[in-house]
Scaffold this motif. Structure first.
Motif, mmCIF file in Angstrom:
data_model
loop_
_atom_site.group_PDB
_atom_site.id
_atom_site.type_symbol
_atom_site.label_atom_id
_atom_site.label_comp_id
_atom_site.label_asym_id
_atom_site.label_seq_id
_atom_site.Cartn_x
_atom_site.Cartn_y
_atom_site.Cartn_z
ATOM 1 N N GLY A 180 0.823 -1.193 0.000
ATOM 2 C CA GLY A 180 0.000 0.000 0.000
ATOM 3 C C GLY A 180 0.861 1.248 0.000
ATOM 4 O O GLY A 180 2.015 1.223 0.429
ATOM 5 N N GLU A 181 0.295 2.326 -0.495
ATOM 6 C CA GLU A 181 1.025 3.598 -0.549
ATOM 7 C C GLU A 181 0.330 4.628 0.335
ATOM 8 O O GLU A 181 -0.874 4.864 0.204
ATOM 9 C CB GLU A 181 1.081 4.115 -1.983
ATOM 10 N N VAL A 182 1.105 5.210 1.241
ATOM 11 C CA VAL A 182 0.602 6.277 2.096
ATOM 12 C C VAL A 182 0.892 7.612 1.422
ATOM 13 O O VAL A 182 2.005 7.873 0.984
ATOM 14 C CB VAL A 182 1.267 6.235 3.481
ATOM 15 N N PHE A 183 -0.138 8.441 1.312
ATOM 16 C CA PHE A 183 0.057 9.722 0.637
ATOM 17 C C PHE A 183 -0.840 10.784 1.261
ATOM 18 O O PHE A 183 -1.837 10.477 1.932
ATOM 19 C CB PHE A 183 -0.263 9.590 -0.862
ATOM 20 N N ASP A 184 -0.485 12.033 1.036
ATOM 21 C CA ASP A 184 -1.262 13.170 1.536
ATOM 22 C C ASP A 184 -1.730 13.979 0.335
ATOM 23 O O ASP A 184 -0.907 14.459 -0.451
ATOM 24 C CB ASP A 184 -0.385 14.033 2.451
ATOM 25 N N ASP A 185 -3.048 14.114 0.164
ATOM 26 C CA ASP A 185 -3.565 14.840 -1.011
ATOM 27 C C ASP A 185 -4.113 16.218 -0.665
ATOM 28 O O ASP A 185 -4.816 16.839 -1.457
ATOM 29 C CB ASP A 185 -4.632 14.013 -1.720
ATOM 30 N N GLY A 186 -3.795 16.716 0.525
ATOM 31 C CA GLY A 186 -4.272 18.036 0.938
ATOM 32 C C GLY A 186 -5.505 17.959 1.814
ATOM 33 O O GLY A 186 -5.761 18.843 2.627
ATOM 34 N N ARG A 187 -6.293 16.912 1.642
ATOM 35 C CA ARG A 187 -7.484 16.729 2.490
ATOM 36 C C ARG A 187 -7.180 15.877 3.707
ATOM 37 O O ARG A 187 -7.975 15.800 4.634
ATOM 38 C CB ARG A 187 -8.599 16.050 1.696
ATOM 39 N N GLY A 188 -6.023 15.225 3.674
ATOM 40 C CA GLY A 188 -5.658 14.333 4.759
ATOM 41 C C GLY A 188 -4.700 13.270 4.262
ATOM 42 O O GLY A 188 -4.282 13.271 3.106
ATOM 43 N N THR A 189 -4.350 12.337 5.139
ATOM 44 C CA THR A 189 -3.426 11.262 4.799
ATOM 45 C C THR A 189 -4.220 9.979 4.564
ATOM 46 O O THR A 189 -5.075 9.599 5.377
ATOM 47 C CB THR A 189 -2.401 11.052 5.921
ATOM 48 N N PHE A 190 -3.924 9.325 3.445
ATOM 49 C CA PHE A 190 -4.678 8.131 3.062
ATOM 50 C C PHE A 190 -3.730 6.979 2.733
ATOM 51 O O PHE A 190 -2.543 7.174 2.467
ATOM 52 C CB PHE A 190 -5.550 8.416 1.834
ATOM 53 N N LEU A 191 -4.314 5.786 2.747
ATOM 54 C CA LEU A 191 -3.618 4.572 2.320
ATOM 55 C C LEU A 191 -4.390 3.966 1.171
ATOM 56 O O LEU A 191 -5.593 3.742 1.267
ATOM 57 C CB LEU A 191 -3.530 3.567 3.466
ATOM 58 N N LYS A 192 -3.690 3.721 0.052
ATOM 59 C CA LYS A 192 -4.345 3.069 -1.084
ATOM 60 C C LYS A 192 -3.510 1.880 -1.529
ATOM 61 O O LYS A 192 -2.283 1.826 -1.299
ATOM 62 C CB LYS A 192 -4.534 4.047 -2.244
ATOM 63 N N SER A 193 -4.137 0.934 -2.175
ATOM 64 C CA SER A 193 -3.452 -0.253 -2.647
ATOM 65 C C SER A 193 -2.577 0.079 -3.847
ATOM 66 O O SER A 193 -3.026 0.726 -4.806
ATOM 67 C CB SER A 193 -4.469 -1.333 -3.020
ATOM 68 N N LYS A 194 -1.328 -0.345 -3.788
ATOM 69 C CA LYS A 194 -0.406 -0.172 -4.910
ATOM 70 C C LYS A 194 -0.219 -1.480 -5.698
ATOM 71 O O LYS A 194 -0.119 -1.485 -6.902
ATOM 72 C CB LYS A 194 0.945 0.325 -4.396
ATOM 73 N N LYS A 195 -0.190 -2.607 -4.961
ATOM 74 C CA LYS A 195 -0.091 -3.915 -5.596
ATOM 75 C C LYS A 195 -0.763 -4.919 -4.658
ATOM 76 O O LYS A 195 -0.368 -5.066 -3.515
ATOM 77 C CB LYS A 195 1.365 -4.298 -5.833
ATOM 78 N N PHE A 196 -1.781 -5.595 -5.211
ATOM 79 C CA PHE A 196 -2.571 -6.510 -4.383
ATOM 80 C C PHE A 196 -2.118 -7.930 -4.685
ATOM 81 O O PHE A 196 -2.055 -8.344 -5.849
ATOM 82 C CB PHE A 196 -4.068 -6.349 -4.712
ATOM 83 N N PHE A 197 -1.804 -8.706 -3.642
ATOM 84 C CA PHE A 197 -1.278 -10.055 -3.832
ATOM 85 C C PHE A 197 -2.244 -11.155 -3.411
ATOM 86 O O PHE A 197 -2.066 -12.312 -3.789
ATOM 87 C CB PHE A 197 0.033 -10.230 -3.042
ATOM 88 N N ARG A 198 -3.209 -10.841 -2.631
ATOM 89 C CA ARG A 198 -4.128 -11.888 -2.148
ATOM 90 C C ARG A 198 -5.158 -12.206 -3.231
ATOM 91 O O ARG A 198 -5.656 -11.338 -3.937
ATOM 92 C CB ARG A 198 -4.842 -11.432 -0.878
ATOM 93 N N GLY A 199 -5.496 -13.484 -3.354
ATOM 94 C CA GLY A 199 -6.537 -13.904 -4.275
ATOM 95 C C GLY A 199 -6.053 -14.187 -5.673
ATOM 96 O O GLY A 199 -4.874 -14.065 -5.978
#
Length: 312
Positions: free
Chosen positions: A293-312
């Motif tokens: 996952g990638e942690v980033f700040d877009d000005g509205r706050g800090t978020f975590l989004k999936s960068k590469k999904f390995f499960r499934g």
């Protein structure tokens, strides 16, 4: 079957040959290696199976460690001992001079890829062009030599040719370990060291002892892999894909965030205040590895989004 198999590639096989054998043994359709080795070279060749193939792009960028033998006094068209001799010179240099010149290559350097390589230019591999007797212009690439450690230097006689046409050359052999970045050609390094010494040189032996997090001590020969498959114990020898990212910080989500993350939803990141804009190893609320996952700040706050999904 999902995971990473650390293979000890034998001499005389291409990396794709090893993949073909591994595919037959494992009956695995999704399979790939993480960086080619020349057919004459031996050593660590991590192979990714199943969902672990998604990690190849991250593994190719990792640094490598090699043990190489360099022969000074003879240059070849392939820059290794498989090629034709194109020049020979007396090796009138001291051991200290050899060590000093080897050490002078430590750092970021520009390296010209050899003609006998799999790099494509204009849709054709360089070695295909070289086999037609042609040489074309190539662009030098920046690589990094982190360390070179000369182990031993000795006088030797090198023999080239076959039967009655063999020629003997008085040479010096240099055994050394080198820690380098991706994209480094060790035979070109040997060629360039020999050129700087004024006597020429080529690579006469190469073994890759480490690739990223995987070293030769934990590698399996193809024969061992066949036996493990017959015993139905091969799966237990696979390294989990999360091992590729062991240097990343770990984040374990709560149950609610796990559901959101699995559905591609950005999660409000409240798991730590530091280390924004970096990649994380992400686990679900049960401790199962999900991916990167990638942690980033877009000005509205800090978020975590999936960068590469390995499960499934």
């Amino acid at each position: 079957m999902n995971g990473i198999l650390n293979v000890l590639k034998p001499a005389g096989m291409t990396s794709f040959d090893v993949i073909a054998v591994a595919r037959k043994i494992t009956q695995q359709r999704k399979i790939g290696h993480t960086g080619t080795l020349d057919p004459s070279a031996v050593g660590v060749l991590p192979i990714c199976l199943g969902n672990a193939t998604k990690a190849i792009e991250f593994m190719i960028d990792k640094d490598k460690v090699y043990r190489a033998e360099m022969t000074l006094g003879v240059t070849t068209d392939t820059q290794d001992s498989s090629g034709k001799v194109i020049s020979s010179h007396p090796v009138d240099v001291t051991n200290n001079e050899i060590v000093d010149v080897c050490k002078s290559f430590i750092g970021e350097i520009a390296q010209l890829p050899p003609m006998y390589s799999a790099i494509k230019i204009g849709g054709k591999k360089l070695y295909e062009i070289a086999r037609q007797g042609e040489t074309i212009e190539r662009q030098a690439r920046n690589i990094t030599i982190y360390d070179i450690n000369v182990i031993r230097i000795w006088d030797d006689i090198s023999i080239f040719g076959e039967n009655s046409s063999t020629v003997q050359y008085a040479t010096k052999k240099v055994l050394f370990d080198v820690h380098c970045s991706k994209g480094t050609y060790i035979r070109t390094l040997c060629n360039d060291i020999g050129e700087k010494l004024g006597c020429g040189g080529h690579m006469s032996f190469l073994v890759r002892t480490r690739a990223g997090n995987y070293d030769i001590n934990s590698a399996f020969t193809l024969e061992e892999i066949m036996e493990l498959a017959k015993e139905n114990t091969l799966s237990s020898k696979l390294v989990p894909v999360e091992s590729v990212f062991r240097d990343y910080d770990k984040v374990q989500l709560n149950e609610a965030d796990t559901a959101k993350y699995n559905n591609g939803v950005w999660i409000k990141y409240t798991y730590e205040k530091e280390n924004k804009n970096v990649n994380k190893r992400v686990y679900d609320f049960k401790g199962v590895f999900l991916g990167i996952g990638e942690v980033f700040d877009d000005g509205r706050g800090t978020f975590l989004k999936s960068k590469k999904f390995f499960r499934g």
